[in-house]
Design a protein around this motif. Structure first.
Motif, mmCIF file in Angstrom:
data_model
loop_
_atom_site.group_PDB
_atom_site.id
_atom_site.type_symbol
_atom_site.label_atom_id
_atom_site.label_comp_id
_atom_site.label_asym_id
_atom_site.label_seq_id
_atom_site.Cartn_x
_atom_site.Cartn_y
_atom_site.Cartn_z
ATOM 1 N N TYR A 1 0.819 -1.204 0.000
ATOM 2 C CA TYR A 1 0.000 0.000 0.000
ATOM 3 C C TYR A 1 0.861 1.265 0.000
ATOM 4 N N SER A 2 2.025 1.193 0.627
ATOM 5 C CA SER A 2 2.923 2.350 0.630
ATOM 6 C C SER A 2 4.022 2.203 -0.422
ATOM 7 N N LEU A 3 3.922 1.139 -1.223
ATOM 8 C CA LEU A 3 4.922 0.848 -2.263
ATOM 9 C C LEU A 3 6.350 0.880 -1.688
ATOM 10 N N SER A 4 6.543 0.174 -0.590
ATOM 11 C CA SER A 4 7.862 0.150 0.039
ATOM 12 C C SER A 4 8.216 -1.267 0.445
ATOM 13 N N VAL A 5 9.527 -1.484 0.610
ATOM 14 C CA VAL A 5 10.029 -2.777 1.057
ATOM 15 C C VAL A 5 11.145 -2.531 2.058
ATOM 16 N N GLU A 6 11.198 -3.358 3.079
ATOM 17 C CA GLU A 6 12.238 -3.254 4.091
ATOM 18 C C GLU A 6 13.077 -4.528 4.097
ATOM 19 N N LEU A 7 14.389 -4.345 4.015
ATOM 20 C CA LEU A 7 15.324 -5.449 4.178
ATOM 21 C C LEU A 7 15.970 -5.289 5.546
ATOM 22 N N SER B 1 11.329 2.927 -0.939
ATOM 23 C CA SER B 1 9.922 3.227 -1.223
ATOM 24 C C SER B 1 9.813 3.946 -2.551
ATOM 25 N N LEU B 2 8.714 3.675 -3.277
ATOM 26 C CA LEU B 2 8.421 4.329 -4.548
ATOM 27 C C LEU B 2 7.454 5.483 -4.313
ATOM 28 N N GLN B 3 7.605 6.534 -5.124
ATOM 29 C CA GLN B 3 6.692 7.678 -5.021
ATOM 30 C C GLN B 3 5.503 7.458 -5.953
ATOM 31 N N TRP B 4 4.269 7.462 -5.364
ATOM 32 C CA TRP B 4 3.051 7.251 -6.148
ATOM 33 C C TRP B 4 2.924 8.291 -7.271
ATOM 34 N N SER B 5 3.200 9.539 -6.954
ATOM 35 C CA SER B 5 2.989 10.601 -7.939
ATOM 36 C C SER B 5 3.885 10.414 -9.158
ATOM 37 N N ALA B 6 5.109 9.947 -8.934
ATOM 38 C CA ALA B 6 6.023 9.732 -10.050
ATOM 39 C C ALA B 6 5.566 8.556 -10.901
ATOM 40 N N ARG C 1 7.300 7.625 -14.258
ATOM 41 C CA ARG C 1 8.684 7.668 -13.807
ATOM 42 C C ARG C 1 8.849 6.826 -12.542
ATOM 43 N N VAL C 2 10.065 6.320 -12.372
ATOM 44 C CA VAL C 2 10.398 5.542 -11.179
ATOM 45 C C VAL C 2 11.279 6.416 -10.287
ATOM 46 N N VAL C 3 10.731 6.846 -9.164
ATOM 47 C CA VAL C 3 11.460 7.691 -8.214
ATOM 48 C C VAL C 3 11.386 7.021 -6.848
ATOM 49 N N THR C 4 12.534 6.808 -6.234
ATOM 50 C CA THR C 4 12.568 6.100 -4.962
ATOM 51 C C THR C 4 13.227 6.945 -3.873
ATOM 52 N N ASP C 5 12.976 6.539 -2.656
ATOM 53 C CA ASP C 5 13.673 7.068 -1.477
ATOM 54 C C ASP C 5 14.300 5.886 -0.755
ATOM 55 N N GLN C 6 15.508 6.082 -0.250
ATOM 56 C CA GLN C 6 16.223 4.999 0.414
ATOM 57 C C GLN C 6 16.681 5.473 1.792
ATOM 58 N N HIS D 1 16.476 0.746 -16.896
ATOM 59 C CA HIS D 1 15.545 1.838 -17.164
ATOM 60 C C HIS D 1 15.895 2.999 -16.245
ATOM 61 N N GLU D 2 15.693 4.217 -16.733
ATOM 62 C CA GLU D 2 16.077 5.377 -15.928
ATOM 63 C C GLU D 2 15.377 5.355 -14.578
ATOM 64 N N VAL D 3 16.221 5.441 -13.539
ATOM 65 C CA VAL D 3 15.721 5.441 -12.166
ATOM 66 C C VAL D 3 16.249 6.693 -11.477
ATOM 67 N N GLN D 4 15.394 7.327 -10.731
ATOM 68 C CA GLN D 4 15.806 8.493 -9.971
ATOM 69 C C GLN D 4 15.611 8.216 -8.486
ATOM 70 N N VAL D 5 16.663 8.437 -7.718
ATOM 71 C CA VAL D 5 16.567 8.331 -6.265
ATOM 72 C C VAL D 5 16.401 9.742 -5.734
ATOM 73 N N ASN D 6 15.251 10.005 -5.192
ATOM 74 C CA ASN D 6 14.981 11.344 -4.689
ATOM 75 C C ASN D 6 15.890 11.676 -3.510
ATOM 76 N N GLU D 7 16.073 10.692 -2.618
ATOM 77 C CA GLU D 7 16.897 10.943 -1.444
ATOM 78 C C GLU D 7 17.427 9.620 -0.897
ATOM 79 N N VAL D 8 18.700 9.629 -0.515
ATOM 80 C CA VAL D 8 19.315 8.512 0.217
ATOM 81 C C VAL D 8 19.807 9.055 1.545
#
Length: 519
Positions: free
Chosen positions: A56-62, A86-91, A96-101, A137-144
């Motif tokens: 539901y939050s499009l996220s995964v925890e390792l 986590s993936l950003q829903w709006s992107a 687009r694939v935008v993640t936060d780590q 495929h182009e991936v953007q990490v919004n923030e690490v």
């Protein structure tokens, strides 16, 4: 049941069923992810403790990740408490694939053996991770964000480890696309505690996908870094650091085509360091010396490497040379050293660099050295003045015993020198001066053999005939003029050579000879 209740109950039941079903998929996903990591990293063993998928939050925890070298599994190279992606829903809605780590509490351990294995890895193991990511495929990490990290390096089982704690990293706008040269699309900020007491801070821009290594263009600050912790590393070069504190502030740009370090301030406090020469390390020193000379020459002429210090100081420090290859061994040192650097650069192309040094040779001889190093055209261009006053010759007794088999009871030693190097020529002089040197003392030499006592008394008698009676001094003056033997030598290499020649070819023989004549 009312119709409206069906519209609520059915979707809710589906959500509950999906949630229950997904709770059973975590373990298969964990096992799959662990297999894939180990397949893609054949030189390592990766263990993944748990995987939690949150659709539901499009996220995964390792969780509880460990990474070990297959050849040297202990200690594990890395142990990470948690990595959350986590993936950003709006992107996603815009294609687009935008993640936060977020990486929590990573603990990195490495020994000398493990580090050597990483450096010496085969070309296959060193394949470009940038290329692998460019192919995706182009991936953007919004923030690490890395929080509360820890890094430990141990040279061997008996030495104190190098320890970094409270490591925090924040990087933004990371994209797997190629950037133009000197473009740094990502913002990066790093802070950490170094060796339990010091601090390191970096704030600037970066290109994480530059090859062969990521590029950075940032302000840096080092505060009270304790240098004695580096002793296990410096000892490999025969440099023994007992104490010292480093602080600096400036700017660093490190990229494939340029490496610039400009420090506005640089400070070393209470440094105590000795270079130790021994029979076992003679060949190693020669090899190291050649490497250092080549590195210095390359650095001075390097088209991309630029090091500049606007103003630097070294205060309350002590530098020594220990010769353990003689019998007896001896130590020559300068204490209470203060050094001022202004406009210093490895390129010597940004105006005149000024170096001033004061200290106490052997703890008591007033020493003053000053130099002005002008921008080079075809060859080194500098002035160097040296004054050493009233060093008790007795403080050199270990050295005299090692090289001449004698010692002295009293007397002082001074040196005056001025040199100018320009247009491949050296012009100057070296004047060692000895006063009231006495080689025999009944109390000091009471345990010596009869022949040794007679010889030293004869030395004293001869000295009386050679003294400058008004001042009771013995002085010589050596002309240091002529062509530079190695016109291709760098300025700093030439300075070291002049000091070596002055002391070991003029002052030391004069010290030994005058001790025999004027003791």
């Amino acid at each position: 049941m009312p119709k409206w209740l069906w519209w609520v109950a059915v979707p809710l039941a589906l959500v509950i069923m999906m949630t229950v079903a997904l709770s059973f998929i975590d373990e298969p996903l964990r096992a799959y992810a662990e297999r894939e990591m180990n397949h893609r990293l054949p030189a390592y063993i990766v263990h993944l403790g748990a995987l939690d998928l949150h659709p539901y939050s499009l996220s995964v925890e390792l969780k509880d990740i460990t990474v070990s070298q297959k050849d040297h599994p202990e200690p594990p190279l890395a142990a990470i408490a948690k990595i959350q992606s986590s993936l950003q829903w709006s992107a996603l809605l815009s294609g687009r694939v935008v993640t936060d780590q977020v990486i929590e509490k990573p603990v990195i351990h490495a020994t000398r053996t493990q580090a050597a294995k990483e450096v010496d890895a085969s070309p296959e193991q060193k394949q470009s991770w940038q290329e692998a990511l460019f192919a995706m495929h182009e991936v953007q990490v919004n923030e690490v964000r890395i929080t509360n990290g820890e890094v430990t390096y141990r040279e061997n089982d008996t030495t104190k480890p190098l320890h970094i704690t409270e490591l925090n990293v924040k990087a933004e706008n990371i994209r797997n696309v190629r950037s133009a040269p000197f473009q740094y699309p990502s913002h990066i900020k790093i802070d950490m505690v170094v060796f339990e007491k010091g601090r390191f801070d970096l704030d600037g821009q970066a290109d994480f996908f530059a090859e062969p290594v990521p590029a950075v263009n940032a302000d840096v600050t080092l505060t009270d870094i304790p240098l004695e912790d580096l002793a296990p590393l410096t000892a490999q070069r025969q440099v023994h650091v007992a104490e010292g504190m480093l602080s600096a502030k400036g700017h660093v740009e490190y990229a494939p085509t340029v490496q610039r370090v400009r420090l506005t301030t640089f400070s070393l406090q209470d440094l105590k360091a000795d270079f130790v020469h021994s029979t076992k390390t003679q060949q190693k020193e020669k090899d190291t010396g050649k490497k250092v000379a080549r590195a210095a020459e390359e650095a001075s002429d390097h088209p991309t490497l630029q090091i500049h210090i606007d103003r630097g100081t070294i205060e309350k420090s002590e530098f020594g040379f220990i010769n353990a290859a003689t019998n007896p061994s001896y130590r020559v040192y300068i204490a209470d050293t203060a050094i001022e650097l202004e406009n210093w650069s490895n390129q010597l192309s940004e105006g005149t660099a000024v170096v001033k040094l004061t200290g106490l040779l052997m703890g008591s001889g007033d020493t003053r050295i000053s130099g002005a190093f002008r921008p080079e055209t075809q060859s080194p261009d500098f002035d160097l003045n040296v004054t050493i006053r009233k060093t008790p010759v007795k403080t050199f007794n270990q050295l005299l015993r090692a090289h001449g088999g004698l010692d002295v009871a009293s007397g002082v030693f001074s040196v005056y020198s001025e040199m100018r190097v320009k247009d491949d020529k050296v012009n100057g002089y070296l004047k060692p001066l000895f006063k009231d040197v006495k080689a025999y003392d009944a109390v000091q030499d009471q345990d010596k053999g009869l022949l040794q006592k007679i010889f030293e008394k004869t030395v004293n008698a001869a000295a009386a005939l050679l003294k400058n009676s008004p001042r009771e001094e013995v002085a010589t003056k050596t002309n240091v003029s002529g062509p530079v033997k190695d016109p291709q030598a760098s300025t700093w290499e030439l300075v070291v050579t002049l000091f070596q020649n002055a002391f070991f070819e003029a002052v030391l023989p004069g010290l030994e000879g005058q001790r025999r004549k004027s003791a």
